[in-house]
Design a protein around this motif. Structure first.
Motif, PDB file in Angstrom:
ATOM      1  N   PRO A 100      18.335  79.493  50.507  1.00  0.00           N
ATOM      2  CA  PRO A 100      19.082  78.186  49.775  1.00  0.00           C
ATOM      3  C   PRO A 100      18.694  77.944  48.170  1.00  0.00           C
ATOM      4  CG  PRO A 100      17.038  77.237  50.842  1.00  0.00           C
ATOM      5  CD  PRO A 100      17.342  78.620  51.186  1.00  0.00           C
ATOM      6  N   VAL A 101      17.730  79.012  47.744  1.00  0.00           N
ATOM      7  CA  VAL A 101      17.347  78.848  46.274  1.00  0.00           C
ATOM      8  C   VAL A 101      18.910  79.105  45.578  1.00  0.00           C
ATOM      9  CG1 VAL A 101      16.148  79.540  44.167  1.00  0.00           C
ATOM     10  CG2 VAL A 101      14.896  79.683  46.674  1.00  0.00           C
ATOM     11  N   THR A 102      19.014  78.251  44.357  1.00  0.00           N
ATOM     12  CA  THR A 102      20.370  78.460  43.708  1.00  0.00           C
ATOM     13  C   THR A 102      20.659  79.380  42.574  1.00  0.00           C
ATOM     14  OG1 THR A 102      19.335  77.009  42.131  1.00  0.00           O
ATOM     15  CG2 THR A 102      20.375  75.816  43.961  1.00  0.00           C
TER      16      THR A 102
ATOM     17  N   ALA B 274      23.789  74.011  49.503  1.00  0.00           N
ATOM     18  CA  ALA B 274      24.653  72.939  48.743  1.00  0.00           C
ATOM     19  C   ALA B 274      23.882  71.765  48.393  1.00  0.00           C
ATOM     20  CB  ALA B 274      25.840  72.524  50.010  1.00  0.00           C
ATOM     21  N   THR B 275      22.787  71.209  49.053  1.00  0.00           N
ATOM     22  CA  THR B 275      22.111  70.063  48.235  1.00  0.00           C
ATOM     23  C   THR B 275      21.295  70.315  47.189  1.00  0.00           C
ATOM     24  OG1 THR B 275      21.924  69.172  50.858  1.00  0.00           O
ATOM     25  CG2 THR B 275      20.424  68.468  49.164  1.00  0.00           C
ATOM     26  N   ASN B 276      20.700  71.732  47.214  1.00  0.00           N
ATOM     27  CA  ASN B 276      20.065  71.994  45.831  1.00  0.00           C
ATOM     28  C   ASN B 276      20.851  71.879  44.931  1.00  0.00           C
ATOM     29  OD1 ASN B 276      17.481  72.278  47.004  1.00  0.00           O
ATOM     30  ND2 ASN B 276      17.684  74.566  47.718  1.00  0.00           N
ATOM     31  N   ILE B 277      22.192  72.568  45.090  1.00  0.00           N
ATOM     32  CA  ILE B 277      23.127  72.585  44.001  1.00  0.00           C
ATOM     33  C   ILE B 277      23.854  71.201  43.553  1.00  0.00           C
ATOM     34  CG2 ILE B 277      25.408  73.536  43.355  1.00  0.00           C
ATOM     35  CD1 ILE B 277      24.891  75.969  45.162  1.00  0.00           C
ATOM     36  N   GLY B 278      24.113  70.388  44.713  1.00  0.00           N
ATOM     37  CA  GLY B 278      24.426  69.155  44.319  1.00  0.00           C
ATOM     38  C   GLY B 278      26.174  69.090  44.599  1.00  0.00           C
ATOM     39  N   ILE B 279      26.495  69.905  45.606  1.00  0.00           N
ATOM     40  CA  ILE B 279      27.932  69.752  45.925  1.00  0.00           C
ATOM     41  C   ILE B 279      28.122  69.502  47.456  1.00  0.00           C
ATOM     42  CG2 ILE B 279      28.373  71.644  44.154  1.00  0.00           C
ATOM     43  CD1 ILE B 279      28.179  73.588  46.296  1.00  0.00           C
ATOM     44  N   ASN B 280      29.168  69.152  47.804  1.00  0.00           N
ATOM     45  CA  ASN B 280      29.580  68.741  49.187  1.00  0.00           C
ATOM     46  C   ASN B 280      29.492  70.143  50.117  1.00  0.00           C
ATOM     47  OD1 ASN B 280      30.162  66.118  48.781  1.00  0.00           O
ATOM     48  ND2 ASN B 280      32.217  66.829  48.135  1.00  0.00           N
ATOM     49  N   PHE B 281      29.063  69.702  51.382  1.00  0.00           N
ATOM     50  CA  PHE B 281      28.761  70.830  52.308  1.00  0.00           C
ATOM     51  C   PHE B 281      29.600  70.590  53.585  1.00  0.00           C
ATOM     52  CE2 PHE B 281      26.552  72.026  56.122  1.00  0.00           C
ATOM     53  CZ  PHE B 281      26.467  73.523  55.878  1.00  0.00           C
ATOM     54  N   TYR B 282      29.832  71.342  54.267  1.00  0.00           N
ATOM     55  CA  TYR B 282      30.826  71.439  55.566  1.00  0.00           C
ATOM     56  C   TYR B 282      30.339  72.704  56.415  1.00  0.00           C
ATOM     57  CZ  TYR B 282      33.683  68.575  52.452  1.00  0.00           C
ATOM     58  OH  TYR B 282      34.314  67.490  51.524  1.00  0.00           O
TER      59      TYR B 282
ATOM     60  N   PRO C 286       2.179  67.315  42.054  1.00  0.00           N
ATOM     61  CA  PRO C 286       2.788  68.394  41.329  1.00  0.00           C
ATOM     62  C   PRO C 286       2.367  68.385  39.912  1.00  0.00           C
ATOM     63  CG  PRO C 286       4.291  66.722  42.284  1.00  0.00           C
ATOM     64  CD  PRO C 286       2.882  66.427  42.633  1.00  0.00           C
ATOM     65  N   LYS C 287       1.983  69.115  39.095  1.00  0.00           N
ATOM     66  CA  LYS C 287       2.265  69.235  37.625  1.00  0.00           C
ATOM     67  C   LYS C 287       2.900  70.571  37.267  1.00  0.00           C
ATOM     68  CE  LYS C 287      -0.508  65.341  37.506  1.00  0.00           C
ATOM     69  NZ  LYS C 287       0.291  63.982  36.918  1.00  0.00           N
ATOM     70  N   PHE C 288       3.567  70.614  36.051  1.00  0.00           N
ATOM     71  CA  PHE C 288       4.298  71.843  35.766  1.00  0.00           C
ATOM     72  C   PHE C 288       4.212  72.033  34.384  1.00  0.00           C
ATOM     73  CE2 PHE C 288       6.263  69.865  39.442  1.00  0.00           C
ATOM     74  CZ  PHE C 288       6.367  70.930  40.344  1.00  0.00           C
ATOM     75  N   LYS C 289       3.980  73.390  34.063  1.00  0.00           N
ATOM     76  CA  LYS C 289       3.909  73.591  32.558  1.00  0.00           C
ATOM     77  C   LYS C 289       5.223  73.939  32.052  1.00  0.00           C
ATOM     78  CE  LYS C 289      -0.677  75.368  32.573  1.00  0.00           C
ATOM     79  NZ  LYS C 289      -1.724  76.270  32.251  1.00  0.00           N
ATOM     80  N   GLU C 290       6.176  74.502  32.934  1.00  0.00           N
ATOM     81  CA  GLU C 290       7.608  74.945  32.460  1.00  0.00           C
ATOM     82  C   GLU C 290       8.614  74.150  33.148  1.00  0.00           C
ATOM     83  OE1 GLU C 290       8.059  79.067  32.126  1.00  0.00           O
ATOM     84  OE2 GLU C 290       6.007  79.537  32.701  1.00  0.00           O
ATOM     85  N   GLU C 291       9.406  73.648  32.581  1.00  0.00           N
ATOM     86  CA  GLU C 291      10.605  73.019  33.307  1.00  0.00           C
ATOM     87  C   GLU C 291      11.237  73.648  34.410  1.00  0.00           C
ATOM     88  OE1 GLU C 291      12.868  69.682  34.379  1.00  0.00           O
ATOM     89  OE2 GLU C 291      11.136  69.757  33.113  1.00  0.00           O
TER      90      GLU C 291
ATOM     91  N   GLU D 209      12.118  72.979  38.285  1.00  0.00           N
ATOM     92  CA  GLU D 209      13.293  72.787  38.943  1.00  0.00           C
ATOM     93  C   GLU D 209      13.480  73.531  40.096  1.00  0.00           C
ATOM     94  OE1 GLU D 209      16.091  74.096  35.998  1.00  0.00           O
ATOM     95  OE2 GLU D 209      15.994  72.137  34.664  1.00  0.00           O
ATOM     96  N   LEU D 210      12.816  74.868  40.000  1.00  0.00           N
ATOM     97  CA  LEU D 210      12.765  75.716  41.305  1.00  0.00           C
ATOM     98  C   LEU D 210      11.886  74.970  42.453  1.00  0.00           C
ATOM     99  CD1 LEU D 210      13.236  78.309  42.258  1.00  0.00           C
ATOM    100  CD2 LEU D 210      11.384  79.137  41.236  1.00  0.00           C
ATOM    101  N   TYR D 211      10.628  74.489  42.004  1.00  0.00           N
ATOM    102  CA  TYR D 211       9.596  73.854  43.036  1.00  0.00           C
ATOM    103  C   TYR D 211      10.443  72.858  43.802  1.00  0.00           C
ATOM    104  CZ  TYR D 211       5.556  72.451  45.136  1.00  0.00           C
ATOM    105  OH  TYR D 211       4.710  72.037  46.235  1.00  0.00           O
ATOM    106  N   MET D 212      11.067  71.819  43.076  1.00  0.00           N
ATOM    107  CA  MET D 212      11.907  70.647  43.960  1.00  0.00           C
ATOM    108  C   MET D 212      13.043  71.090  44.738  1.00  0.00           C
ATOM    109  SD  MET D 212      10.047  68.454  43.098  1.00  0.00           S
ATOM    110  CE  MET D 212       8.571  67.940  41.987  1.00  0.00           C
ATOM    111  N   GLN D 213      13.462  72.542  44.624  1.00  0.00           N
ATOM    112  CA  GLN D 213      14.700  72.736  45.483  1.00  0.00           C
ATOM    113  C   GLN D 213      14.014  73.052  46.900  1.00  0.00           C
ATOM    114  OE1 GLN D 213      16.933  76.114  44.320  1.00  0.00           O
ATOM    115  NE2 GLN D 213      16.811  75.457  42.065  1.00  0.00           N
ATOM    116  N   PHE D 214      14.843  72.673  47.852  1.00  0.00           N
ATOM    117  CA  PHE D 214      14.576  73.371  49.533  1.00  0.00           C
ATOM    118  C   PHE D 214      14.742  74.698  49.098  1.00  0.00           C
ATOM    119  CE2 PHE D 214      16.893  69.386  50.669  1.00  0.00           C
ATOM    120  CZ  PHE D 214      15.647  68.653  51.317  1.00  0.00           C
TER     121      PHE D 214
END
Length: 530
Positions: free
Chosen positions: A299-301, A351-359, A514-519, A523-528
């Protein structure tokens, strides 16, 4: 209407299957097969245009297969559009293709000579450079010397004007449409694909295609079908064939294919499978294939991000109006009568990681109500970046008194004793899952008459796996060794919760903050990831 048997590897022209006529296929110039295990008349193919199916009968001594089922001599099977068969075991694969043609081709009242003339025309459009002397001799016997001379007079510059049965199936339809990005992402793009702001995206296996063999995962490049196996697939094909969906959305497929990186499936074979599917769906499609374990794997985007940033001609994608359809939806066993548990939830989390609808396919194609499901146990966005590091809150990382720092069991215990005898503090950096392992160091502390404290990193099994996957996806050290799922399972099965009864003066739980040096890492870490 016309029916064709198409070689999965496009090693020769499609084989026409006239309505109600027996066509014998096997070793010889027509198929370019020289394997003597394959009989010259290995199988008999009989097309039924009314039923849109082809009857396959095994004639050779060595078995063939149809629809993933072995055929011994005398056995037979029927295949619909997209159905596949292999002339020898699972080798020399073909798939069935029905297409619409001019009405005179369906007119059974035409004289045989007229049909023969049409076949001659199709043959005359063949590429003479691909024909062997045996091929020409075959044509001479069947159609006469005039036909051979006509083919030999052809100008090579006319190749682009191929018509009839080969036009929509020629390799030109797929020319320059494949892209391989460092072996990490493979992309197919139809020539007529158009960029749009709304994306209709789909999983492949068990969503748009099913296996003919009945297995969960395809056993070969010919083990698939877009119709006949499930109502979901049939409705999907109907929608796409009528271009109802494509009139508004570009159709994009996102698929994980780990078998490629495991060397159990070649890139060439999977490309062939995709091209077969494109022919059957009969609309422009873009396909993103993740062959390994990296940021492109659902599910990584990564696949989606590549689409919107580099493969949509600069058109901004509207997330609100886009969607993804997939079968890996986190549904429990029995979500519908007789249904098994979904093998994962990664289509829904993608789909949730992306922010779009899922079916699910059932919701999208059959308009069924959503079934109950479960999210993964670890939700990275629920982590508190401002939480307390230690529990209890008044605990200290460094003690004011001497206490236990080092590395592996026998050597570690010996070094531990030596350091303690010289008045130094020792930190044992190890997983120490059992009381027995921990007792070795507690005994060292007791002998030195100093306290032992336990720092317990308070993360769940799922959280630990998430951290490990992030480490592997972002690791740049070539000497890094992969930590597999079985390692986590073994640790979990042997783990014994530490307690002060073992001889610890204090047990301090260390929370994950969680502490991050790079944005981009954040973003990757906060994904499922599952």
């Amino acid at each position: 209407m016309e029916c064709l048997a198409i070689c999965c590897h496009k090693s020769h022209d499609p084989i026409p299957l006239p309505d109600g006529k027996n066509v014998f296929v096997g070793r010889g110039p027509l198929t370019k097969i020289s394997d003597k295990k394959c009989s010259r008349n290995q199988v008999q193919l009989t097309a039924n245009y009314l039923k849109k199916e082809v009857h396959v009968t095994q004639l050779g001594n060595n078995s063939s297969s149809a629809g993933g089922v072995n055929l011994n001599k005398g056995d037979s099977a029927s295949l619909g559009p997209g159905g596949t068969f292999c002339l020898l075991g699972d080798s020399y694969g073909y798939f069935i293709h029905f297409n619409s043609a001019s009405s005179d081709r369906d007119d059974s009242s035409k004289e045989p000579s007229a049909k023969k003339a049409r076949t001659c025309d199709a043959l005359s459009d063949s590429d003479e450079d691909n024909l062997t002397l045996d091929d020409l001799e075959d044509i001479r016997r069947e159609f006469g010397q005039e036909m051979v001379e006509k083919m030999q007079r052809r100008n090579k510059s006319q190749d682009d004007s191929k018509e009839a049965v080969t036009q929509d199936l020629s390799t030109d339809a797929f020319k320059d449409s494949w892209e391989n990005i460092e072996g990490k992402l493979i992309i197919f793009t139809s020539k007529e694909m158009e960029a749009r702001s709304k994306i209709a995206s789909f999983d492949l296996d068990c969503t748009l295609v099913t296996t003919q063999s009945g297995k969960v995962f395809s056993s070969s490049i010919t083990d698939w079908s877009v119709t006949g196996m499930t109502l979901v697939a049939a409705v999907c094909v109907q929608l796409m064939s009528c271009r109802i969906l494509y009139s508004v959305y570009p159709i994009v497929i996102f698929t994980n294919q780990l078998y490629i990186s495991k060397k159990q499936l070649s890139v060439a074979d999977f490309k062939s499978k995709i091209e077969q599917i494109i022919v059957q769906l009969n609309i422009p499609i873009q396909v993103f294939i993740a062959p390994g374990l990296n940021v492109y794997r659902k599910p990584v985007t990564g696949m989606w991000e590549h689409l919107v940033r580099k493969a949509n001609d600069g058109v901004t994608v509207n997330l609100k109006d886009s969607f993804f359809v997939g079968d890996a939806a986190g549904r429990a066993a029995g979500w519908a009568p007789g249904k098994k548990k979904d093998f994962s939830c990664n289509d829904r989390t993608f789909a949730t990681n992306i922010g779009i609808n899922f079916y699910t396919p059932e919701e999208f194609f059959l308009k069924q109500k959503p079934a109950p499901f479960e999210w993964p146990k670890f939700v990275p966005k629920n982590l508190d970046p401002d939480g307390s590091l230690l529990n209890p809150l008044n605990a200290k990382l460094k003690s004011e008194r001497q206490e236990d720092s080092l590395g592996t069991w026998q050597k570690c215990v010996s070094a531990c004793k030596d350091a303690l005898s010289r008045g130094k503090s020792v930190v044992v950096d190890n997983t120490s899952p059992t009381k027995e392992v921990r007792r070795r160091y507690i005994d060292c502390a007791k002998q030195a008459k100093i306290p032992a404290r336990c720092f317990l990193f308070d993360v769940s099994f799922e959280h630990a796996q998430h951290n490990n996957k992030i480490r592997e996806m972002t690791n740049k050290d070539n000497t890094y060794k992969h930590v597999g799922h079985l390692v986590f399972m073994k640790y979990k099965s042997s783990f014994e919760e530490p307690s002060c009864d073992e001889g610890f003066e204090e047990i301090v739980k260390v929370n994950f903050i969680p502490k991050f040096k790079e944005e981009r890492i954040k973003e990757l870490y906060m994904q499922f990831l599952y």
